[in-house]
Design an enzyme around this catalytic site. Structure first.
Site, short mmCIF file in Angstrom:
data_model
loop_
_atom_site.label_atom_id
_atom_site.label_comp_id
_atom_site.label_asym_id
_atom_site.label_seq_id
_atom_site.Cartn_x
_atom_site.Cartn_y
_atom_site.Cartn_z
N GLY A 106 -1.31 4.05 -12.90
CA GLY A 106 -0.39 2.96 -12.57
C GLY A 106 -1.10 1.89 -11.78
N ASN A 107 -0.36 1.03 -11.12
CA ASN A 107 -0.98 0.01 -10.26
C ASN A 107 -0.03 -0.31 -9.11
OD1 ASN A 107 0.78 -2.32 -11.11
ND2 ASN A 107 -0.10 -1.78 -13.10
N TYR A 108 -0.47 -1.19 -8.22
CA TYR A 108 0.27 -1.43 -6.97
C TYR A 108 1.43 -2.42 -7.08
CZ TYR A 108 -3.62 0.90 -4.58
OH TYR A 108 -4.54 1.81 -4.16
N SER A 109 1.76 -2.89 -8.29
CA SER A 109 2.82 -3.90 -8.39
C SER A 109 4.14 -3.37 -7.82
CB SER A 109 3.02 -4.28 -9.86
OG SER A 109 4.17 -5.07 -9.99
N ALA A 161 2.96 -6.10 -14.37
CA ALA A 161 1.53 -5.74 -14.33
C ALA A 161 1.37 -4.55 -15.29
CB ALA A 161 1.12 -5.37 -12.92
#
Ligand code: CTP
Length: 401
Positions: free
Chosen positions: A210-213, A278
């Site tokens: 995943g990512n930090y969005s 994102a």
């Protein structure tokens, strides 16, 4: 003629020094042609008399639930329904706390809880009270409920200290309301698709890429579009925030493939699509249906496959009347990369944020963007709250409609 002409406004006044400015605010609203009902807290009356306010508004000021000698009931429900908007100026720390947590022990808070219209809150207090975590949490909560916070200015305070806490000047509050109402319906009849948040690409039942969005920018765009009259479909990856405006339909997804599928379902009916998510560029080629165990001697290797590019897919499918907007989050070569994405994905506009700018990017409440369109020079905007950035972006989209 002011757009406020004929509007029904409930002006809520709390007990703070800035209550003296409410008199100017009331006069300006009346001058603009608004019909104003003042609701004052018991503490407010210590700072400004109901006689002054009723003389200016030409209506009895409401403060208690009923008139003591006649028993006449003052209906906060009727008042809440009557209002085209409610403005609380000044809003003190105590009233912010009561509004945020539903402590309905006075007419002002009960009216606020009954109001179906937009609510504008202009806080005023000493700088330390203003920056206290409890005040900041209450303001953030109130904003998350869809209220409009008119930020206080900085300057000389009644305490003798200098800092942030001065109630916004009455002229600017009136301007804020006029801007709100003049923009209010410029997206009426439009259907906007927005993607927001990260995507999660499953490795096994307990792990993902995943990512930090945080989704904050996409959700701010959704609220802005809805408050300007649009029907909004928000296709959102996993986030911890919620959309407030009832005109927003949130479709929850996890992976990029699910996000694409949901976008394709509604895209043909939309005339504006904003790709703010994102999206993970790659996903594991396979997802283990059991938790990958540590006992294995070998370190597991995860083979990745390319995810679909949602913006580019919609860009290839869009017709001439649809406006497609993308985002570009870059760490270097910002302008070149943003312009390349504008053309490569067949977008009409791209919003660039650089990870090199303090206060821009994932998780924070602020953003600093530049907007690129095909037919004009790039526009650079200063650091602003994500809600203000959303307004700038939608203003630019509206110009292209
Ligand atoms: N985007 C998308 N689907 C993807 C990747 C990106 O819809 N699989 C959209 C984003 O929502 C954004 C725009 O494309 O509007 C640009 O995203 P960004 O991550 O900046 O660029 P990428 O195309 O992924 O390229 P790179 O990661 O190489 O910068």
């Amino acid at each position: 003629m002011s757009i406020l002409n004929g509007k029904h406004i409930v002006l809520g006044i709390c007990g703070g020094i800035a209550a003296y400015k409410s008199v100017s605010l009331l006069r300006l609203l009346i001058k603009a042609g608004a019909e104003v009902q003042v609701v004052i807290t018991p503490a407010g009356k210590e700072f400004i008399t109901p006689v002054t306010l009723s003389a200016l508004s030409q209506k009895p000021v409401v403060s208690e639930f009923f008139t003591a000698n006649t028993g006449e009931w003052h209906s906060h429900v009727d008042l809440g329904l009557w209002a085209d908007c409610m403005v609380i100026a000044p809003a003190t720390a105590s009233t912010l706390g009561k509004m945020a947590h539903g402590i309905a022990d006075n007419m002002l808070v009960t009216t606020y809880l009954s109001a179906k219209s937009p609510v504008f809150i202009a806080p005023a207090m000493d700088l330390d009270m203003m920056r206290h975590p409890s005040t900041q949490t209450n303001l953030a909560l109130l904003a998350s409920y869809g209220n409009h916070i008119i930020e206080p200015g900085s300057g000389f305070l009644a305490s003798g200290l200098e800092g942030k806490g001065r109630m916004e000047e009455p002229e600017n509050i009136v301007k804020y309301l006029e801007d709100f109402f003049s923009k209010a319906q410029d997206l009426a009849g439009h259907h906007v698709l927005i993607t927001a948040g990260p995507t999660y690409e499953k490795i096994d039942p307990v792990r993902f890429i995943g990512n930090y969005s945080s989704g904050k920018m996409g959700y701010a765009l959704a609220e802005e579009c809805a408050s300007r009259g649009a029907k909004v479909t928000l296709v959102s990856g996993p986030v911890s925030i919620k959309a407030v405006n009832p005109a927003i339909t949130t479709v929850h997804v996890e992976s990029a493939r699910e996000m694409l599928e949901e976008c394709r379902k509604v895209f043909p009916e939309t005339d504006i699509a904003i790709m703010c998510a994102a999206v993970a560029d790659y996903a594991p080629a396979t997802c283990s249906d059991r938790k990958i165990k540590r006992e294995h001697d070998d370190v597991p290797v995860i083979t990745l496959v390319k995810n679909p590019d949602i913006a580019a897919t919609l860009g290839a499918e869009k017709n001439d009347s649809q406006i497609l907007v993308g985002f570009a989050l870059e760490t270097d070569n910002e302008t070149v990369n943003a312009e390349q994405k504008l053309y490569k994905k067949n977008l009409d506009m791209i919003v660039l944020n650089s990870m090199r700018d303090n206060g821009a990017g994932f998780g924070v409440d602020t953003n600093k963007v530049s907007i690129f369109k095909r037919d004009s020079d790039p526009m650079d905007f200063p650091l602003k709250t994500k809600a203000q950035v959303a307004t700038d972006i939608i203003d630019e989209i509206v110009k292209s409609l």
